[in-house]
Design a protein around this motif. Structure first.
Motif, PDB file in Angstrom:
ATOM      1  N   ASP A 110      36.799  33.660  38.894  1.00 40.10           N
ATOM      2  CA  ASP A 110      37.383  34.992  38.868  1.00 40.10           C
ATOM      3  C   ASP A 110      38.714  34.989  38.106  1.00 40.10           C
ATOM      4  O   ASP A 110      39.013  35.890  37.329  1.00 40.10           O
ATOM      5  CB  ASP A 110      37.610  35.445  40.317  1.00 40.10           C
ATOM      6  N   GLU A 111      39.477  33.938  38.333  1.00 40.83           N
ATOM      7  CA  GLU A 111      40.773  33.823  37.658  1.00 40.83           C
ATOM      8  C   GLU A 111      40.580  33.710  36.141  1.00 40.83           C
ATOM      9  O   GLU A 111      41.331  34.302  35.367  1.00 40.83           O
ATOM     10  CB  GLU A 111      41.515  32.585  38.167  1.00 40.83           C
ATOM     11  N   LYS A 117      39.723  40.280  31.337  1.00 36.96           N
ATOM     12  CA  LYS A 117      38.638  41.081  31.900  1.00 36.96           C
ATOM     13  C   LYS A 117      38.944  41.428  33.363  1.00 36.96           C
ATOM     14  O   LYS A 117      39.899  40.913  33.937  1.00 36.96           O
ATOM     15  CB  LYS A 117      37.314  40.323  31.794  1.00 36.96           C
ATOM     16  N   GLU A 118      38.105  42.262  33.942  1.00 40.17           N
ATOM     17  CA  GLU A 118      38.338  42.731  35.307  1.00 40.17           C
ATOM     18  C   GLU A 118      37.838  41.684  36.311  1.00 40.17           C
ATOM     19  O   GLU A 118      36.659  41.341  36.315  1.00 40.17           O
ATOM     20  CB  GLU A 118      37.598  44.067  35.502  1.00 40.17           C
ATOM     21  N   PRO A 119      38.724  41.131  37.155  1.00 43.40           N
ATOM     22  CA  PRO A 119      38.256  40.167  38.150  1.00 43.40           C
ATOM     23  C   PRO A 119      37.504  40.862  39.284  1.00 43.40           C
ATOM     24  O   PRO A 119      37.630  42.074  39.452  1.00 43.40           O
ATOM     25  CB  PRO A 119      39.549  39.536  38.672  1.00 43.40           C
ATOM     26  N   GLN A 120      36.736  40.067  40.046  1.00 44.94           N
ATOM     27  CA  GLN A 120      35.920  40.639  41.114  1.00 44.94           C
ATOM     28  C   GLN A 120      36.701  40.770  42.422  1.00 44.94           C
ATOM     29  O   GLN A 120      36.644  41.803  43.080  1.00 44.94           O
ATOM     30  CB  GLN A 120      34.715  39.734  41.367  1.00 44.94           C
ATOM     31  N   LEU A 130      40.028  38.899  42.982  1.00 39.62           N
ATOM     32  CA  LEU A 130      41.476  38.790  42.775  1.00 39.62           C
ATOM     33  C   LEU A 130      41.986  40.144  42.272  1.00 39.62           C
ATOM     34  O   LEU A 130      41.253  40.876  41.617  1.00 39.62           O
ATOM     35  CB  LEU A 130      41.771  37.707  41.737  1.00 39.62           C
ATOM     36  N   PRO A 131      43.247  40.470  42.592  1.00 38.98           N
ATOM     37  CA  PRO A 131      43.795  41.717  42.046  1.00 38.98           C
ATOM     38  C   PRO A 131      43.820  41.646  40.517  1.00 38.98           C
ATOM     39  O   PRO A 131      43.978  40.575  39.956  1.00 38.98           O
ATOM     40  CB  PRO A 131      45.224  41.750  42.602  1.00 38.98           C
ATOM     41  N   SER A 132      43.658  42.789  39.893  1.00 39.13           N
ATOM     42  CA  SER A 132      43.670  42.819  38.427  1.00 39.13           C
ATOM     43  C   SER A 132      45.064  42.471  37.923  1.00 39.13           C
ATOM     44  O   SER A 132      46.027  42.463  38.690  1.00 39.13           O
ATOM     45  CB  SER A 132      43.302  44.217  37.946  1.00 39.13           C
ATOM     46  N   GLU A 133      45.138  42.192  36.650  1.00 37.39           N
ATOM     47  CA  GLU A 133      46.435  41.921  36.034  1.00 37.39           C
ATOM     48  C   GLU A 133      47.436  43.042  36.309  1.00 37.39           C
ATOM     49  O   GLU A 133      48.597  42.785  36.617  1.00 37.39           O
ATOM     50  CB  GLU A 133      46.246  41.802  34.523  1.00 37.39           C
ATOM     51  N   GLU A 134      46.940  44.258  36.222  1.00 40.87           N
ATOM     52  CA  GLU A 134      47.820  45.415  36.416  1.00 40.87           C
ATOM     53  C   GLU A 134      48.353  45.436  37.850  1.00 40.87           C
ATOM     54  O   GLU A 134      49.546  45.610  38.073  1.00 40.87           O
ATOM     55  CB  GLU A 134      47.080  46.721  36.105  1.00 40.87           C
ATOM     56  N   SER A 135      47.446  45.231  38.838  1.00 45.92           N
ATOM     57  CA  SER A 135      47.895  45.233  40.230  1.00 45.92           C
ATOM     58  C   SER A 135      48.875  44.091  40.483  1.00 45.92           C
ATOM     59  O   SER A 135      49.866  44.234  41.183  1.00 45.92           O
ATOM     60  CB  SER A 135      46.733  45.070  41.203  1.00 45.92           C
ATOM     61  N   GLU A 136      48.551  42.953  39.890  1.00 55.23           N
ATOM     62  CA  GLU A 136      49.397  41.794  40.109  1.00 55.23           C
ATOM     63  C   GLU A 136      50.815  42.067  39.617  1.00 55.23           C
ATOM     64  O   GLU A 136      51.802  41.772  40.287  1.00 55.23           O
ATOM     65  CB  GLU A 136      48.790  40.603  39.378  1.00 55.23           C
ATOM     66  N   ARG A 137      50.872  42.661  38.442  1.00 57.32           N
ATOM     67  CA  ARG A 137      52.185  42.994  37.877  1.00 57.32           C
ATOM     68  C   ARG A 137      52.875  44.074  38.701  1.00 57.32           C
ATOM     69  O   ARG A 137      54.082  44.030  38.918  1.00 57.32           O
ATOM     70  CB  ARG A 137      52.018  43.473  36.438  1.00 57.32           C
TER      71      ARG A 137
END
Lengths: 379, 603
Positions: free
Chosen positions: A204-205, A212-215, A217-224
């Motif tokens: 997933d990472e 791409k959109e992970p299943q 894990l939080p997305s890059e956007e959420s993580e940021r």
């Protein structure tokens, strides 16, 4: 000089943890503490002319030790090393392993800072991480530490957990802030090789790293968003982000950790502990059996050349919000940072990854988000 | 004097994995290296000297001595044949050096595609062929069935074929006896004018060029002036001899019927082309042996050093390889994206891969390879015709009258159940159907004319996967055919990258461009900014993909115990960058330049 002491034991290994730590029986822990004391006494003899500014007892879970073991260890530190007046003495503690007696023993042994590993206030997330405690356990432990008179408490938190939402993370932040700890460390989850999390989430990472959109894990956007939320919310409560993942109220930045990023010397005692002394990095054996046979020979000895040290000055120093001082560089290496890294500095500044304040170089917010892309340039 | 009737020159032919090399090893094991006469002479001393100098020969041919049951001593020359379509011509010359062939058939698998292809090739060269049933030790072995199959399908007698296990060594003696009794002795008059066939040559830094040959007529000995009839090169013969297992064994002369080597004061294998005829310059034969062809490169690509400082090293390495490989061609070229390098010509994709691997392994070079292409003929409006080997050199479309691309005649042998899927494949590759012939009930030969461009990448693999490994394939050049071709350019971050351009059939340009963009999107790492990847024909963009910008690349934690380990991570990151090529402000990994080869993967 700083002192680090490693206690490689825990009640149960967490699913994300790649630290050198494992559950062990009382007999092993007892024998380990004897060896540790032997190494401590032996090493202290060689460093009598050095003044110890900070001590950090980390793990694993140091508070898995019984009161006698904790007291004896703290007493040995006080007895054999030359401690500075007002030295910062930290012990890492895991909620659920602290008792009134242990908290008092710490305070009496000179400990003036306790770092509590909470990670999250959500029971679901705690279970997922494989933590041994509930949020209530944490609250009790926090109370005990405060009651024992510890005035400087850190709480460890984690963001970007599998299935974590911005809302659940925000709730954790609010709940912790209501306790007013002096220091908060908030890390984005790192999926480390060799952990159960690696097996579960590596694929997933990779998806996420590829944009791409992970299943799960939080997305890059959420993580940021979580990272930005941490900075903003904690600022409202009077915490300054003084390093990529560390926040403190004025005067409570962790001196021990700052030492790591500013090239201070440190001596590591215990299994696998790293040292940096006289421009040389080395570490103790990571084999428990060897350590229990009192094999204290340094491993992975690596002398740092001037180039290595100049690179470290930047790639460690830039982790701090204040950045690195140009004057410090000149003082330490006898030439200007521009003379050594002129092109790199110019390029990074032009890309708005780095700011030149006149006296300092520091990462811009963008540079901080992609700091690896900045830091490797100094190697 | 060597008794010609005691010589056997042969090769082993088989389908892949039927045990050709194992049988060769067993034959060498069960025989001797030297004749009894040679054992008493100085030969061994010479050989030690050779060993000291570190000379070894490639195992292309070996001479071995067999003491047969009839009490006589026989000389066997076992000649190896390369097994790939790129080297079809070399194979045919190796076969021409033999008088007979052993056909190895797996007792469990029976006849397979290459069994047929190889045996027909051997029969084409008038070789006497006898079959050997191998792997009788397997539980699934069914030798009787296979014997009948050989007789029915190939039409050669197989009832008394040796039934062996090359693995365990069982009945190898039968094979050795069959070589003596079933394969013919060579013919030829030792006193006639010299006529020798070159089937291989190599360059050795001590001996110079070493020519591998089969003496058809006459005798060659040191001191003679030899003449290569096709190239016209002349040289004095310095040494002649046989091939030991891993050594050269010098001798006084090589008479008609023998296989051996010649060294002369030649510095370049270009003078000693495979298939050429060697004769005596002072007493030449009337005409050369039939079948000589100059082999020309069919596939071209750019080879660039990953580290541009290694350009001279790459040139030296190519020059050294060329000493040994007359079919390798190269000339300097420059690319905006890749700097200084060479445009190299190869016989085929396997040849390219072999050279690439040798450059990387033996010469320790890190290479960037551009997409392989064929030679196109560009007919310009002013009447000039250009041989185009590098897409970057394509003239402006307004100057082009028309273009031609090379076609091959392909013969595909396939069992009936796969005919449909193989015909589909040929159709997809723009093949022109010529004919289909059944050679037996369940096996047919399909003939297609195919653009070379469509078969150089992965046709062989596609063929194998669509026939479950059963189809065999051979081709020869047909010539040039007018075709609607365009140059497909790739723009990365809006800058054209010359090394990624390729020539493509206009009808597939859109599809190829789209896939190329998709592939490059996977290959190009994310940068700190967004990168558009576009495919264009002329000024028209026909496909686009975007590599998203990096949002986050940070180590959340780095404390005392982590510093060394985290530093290694950063160093790895830095190393990764080193392996990339900077085009504008985009770093492109070296592998990306081969992307065009992978367009059909995962389709």
């Amino acid at each position: 000089m700083e002192l680090y002491i490693h206690i490689p034991f825990c009640v149960r290994k967490c699913a994300y943890c790649d630290f050198l730590s494992a559950p062990a029986d009382q007999d092993t822990i007892g024998r380990y503490m004897e060896c540790l004391e032997k190494q401590l006494v032996g090493q202290a003899a060689s460093f009598q002319e050095k003044v110890i500014d900070t001590v950090f007892i980390g793990g694993g879970t140091p508070t898995i030790l019984c009161i006698e073991q904790l007291s004896r260890l703290l007493a040995a530190v006080q007895e054999h090393f030359v401690l500075a007046a007002g030295a910062e003495i930290t012990v890492e503690a895991n909620p659920g392993t602290i008792t009134t007696g242990k908290a008092r023993a710490l305070a009496q042994g000179g400990v003036n800072r306790v770092s509590l590993g909470l990670q999250s206030t959500s029971e679901r997330e705690l279970r997922l991480l494989g933590r041994i405690h509930t949020y209530d356990d944490f609250l009790r432990s926090y109370g005990l530490v405060r009651e024992a008179g510890i005035r400087n408490v850190n709480v460890d938190l984690m963001s970007a957990l599998p299935g974590q939402t911005i809302a659940s993370y925000e709730k954790t932040l609010h709940q912790v802030l209501s306790l007013h700890p002096e220091h908060i460390s908030a890390y984005s989850l790192i999926i480390e090789e060799g952990t159960p999390f690696y097996e579960r989430y590596r694929a997933d990472e990779k998806l996420r790293d590829a944009g791409k959109e992970p299943q799960v894990l939080p997305s890059e956007e959420s993580e940021r968003a979580m990272y930005e939320l941490t900075g903003a919310l904690l600022a409202d409560y009077g915490y300054e982000r003084y390093e990529i993942s560390n926040y403190a109220k004025a005067g409570f930045a962790c001196r021990h950790n700052i030492g790591y990023w500013t090239g201070e010397e440190y001596l590591g005692l215990g299994l696998g502990a790293s040292s940096y002394i006289e421009e040389t990095r080395f570490c103790n054996t990571s084999e428990l059996r060897a350590y229990l046979e009192e094999d204290f020979t340094p491993r992975e000895v690596q002398h740092l050349s001037k180039n290595d040290r100049m690179a470290e000055f930047f790639y460690l120093g830039l982790r701090m919000t204040a950045g690195v001082a140009k004057a410090d560089f000149v003082r330490r290496f006898g030439l200007s940072a521009e003379a050594v890294y002129g092109d790199v500095l110019k390029d990074l500044t032009a890309q708005e990854l780095l700011t030149d304040t006149g006296t300092h170089y520091r990462l811009t917010p963008f540079g901080r988000d992609v700091s690896n892309q900045v830091l490797y340039r100094f190697l | 004097m060597i008794d010609q009737s005691k010589i056997r020159n042969f090769c082993i032919v088989a389908h892949i994995d039927h045990g050709k090399s194992t049988l060769a090893d067993r034959i060498i094991e069960k025989t001797g290296l030297l004749t009894s006469r040679e054992m008493q002479s100085q030969v061994l001393d010479n050989m030690d000297l050779e060993r000291e100098r570190g000379i070894t020969i490639k195992s292309q041919a070996v001479r071995i001595i067999y003491n047969a049951q009839d009490g006589e001593e026989y000389i066997f020359n076992l000649i190896d044949t390369p097994g790939h379509v790129d080297f079809t011509y070399e194979v045919s010359r190796s076969l021409a050096a033999c008088d007979g062939a052993i056909l190895v058939v797996d007792a469990a698998q029976g006849i397979e595609a290459q069994t047929l292809a190889n045996v027909y090739l051997a029969l084409d060269h008038d070789l006497e062929v006898f079959p050997v049933i191998n792997k009788i030790d397997l539980p699934s072995a069914r030798p009787d069935f296979v014997v009948n199959e050989i007789e029915d399908v190939i039409g050669i007698e197989a009832q008394d074929a040796p039934r062996i296990s090359a693995k365990t060594g069982e009945n190898i003696e039968d094979v050795l006896e069959a070589i003596v009794h079933k394969l013919p002795a060579p013919t030829g008059d030792p006193s006639a004018p010299l006529q020798a066939l070159i089937f291989d040559s190599l360059y050795d830094s001590y001996k110079g060029v070493i020519v591998f040959c089969r003496i058809k007529e006459g005798t060659i000995k040191p001191g003679m002036t030899m003449l290569m009839m096709a190239t016209g090169a002349k040289a004095e013969v310095v040494e002649v001899g046989y091939f030991g297992a891993g050594q050269f064994i010098p001798c006084d002369e090589l008479p008609a019927g023998m296989v051996g080597y010649i060294t002369a004061s030649l510095k370049n294998v270009k003078d000693t082309r495979v298939g050429d005829t060697v004769t005596d310059a002072n007493r030449p034969c009337a005409e050369p042996l039939p079948g000589y062809k100059k082999v020309n490169p069919m596939v071209y690509c750019g080879l660039y050093p990953a580290d541009s400082a290694k350009y001279p090293d790459l040139r030296d390495a190519l020059e050294k390889l060329q000493l040994n490989d007359a079919s390798l061609q190269f000339e300097p070229e420059t690319s905006v994206a890749l700097g200084f390098g060479f445009r190299c010509g190869f016989l085929g994709l396997l040849h390219l891969e072999i050279i690439q691997e040798r450059l990387e392994r033996e010469y320790n070079l890190d290479l960037v390879t551009t997409a392989p292409g064929v030679i196109y003929k560009v007919h310009k409006t002013d009447g000039e015709v250009i041989d185009l080997t590098n897409p970057s050199n394509l003239p402006d479309p307004s100057e082009i009258e028309y273009m031609e691309e090379p076609f091959v005649c392909a013969e595909i042998m396939v069992t009936s159940e796969f005919i449909g899927s193989i015909m589909d494949l040929c159709q997809e590759r723009r093949g022109v159907y010529i004919s289909m012939e059944y050679i037996e009930e369940t096996r047919a030969v399909l003939k297609y004319d195919l653009p070379l461009n469509e078969i150089i990448y992965d046709f062989f693999d596609a063929l194998k996967s669509r026939s479950r490994g059963y189809a065999s394939f051979d081709y020869e050049m047909k010539g040039y055919v007018r075709s609607d071709l365009v140059k497909l350019d790739i723009l990365i971050n809006r800058e054209p990258v010359d090394a990624l351009s390729f020539i493509v059939f206009a009808g597939t340009a859109y599809e190829r461009g789209r896939r190329m963009c998709e592939r490059l999107k996977e290959e190009i790492p994310r940068h700190l900014f967004e990168i558009p990847i576009q495919a264009a024909v002329g000024s028209k963009i026909i496909a686009r993909e975007t590599v998203k910008a990096v949002r986050k690349d940070v180590l959340a934690k780095c404390y005392g115990g982590d510093i060394s380990r985290k530093k290694k991570l950063l160093e790895k990151q830095k190393e990764g960058k080193k392996r990339m090529r900077q085009v504008g402000n985009v770093e492109i990994p070296q592998e990306a330049f081969m992307s065009v080869l992978k367009l059909d993967e995962g389709k």
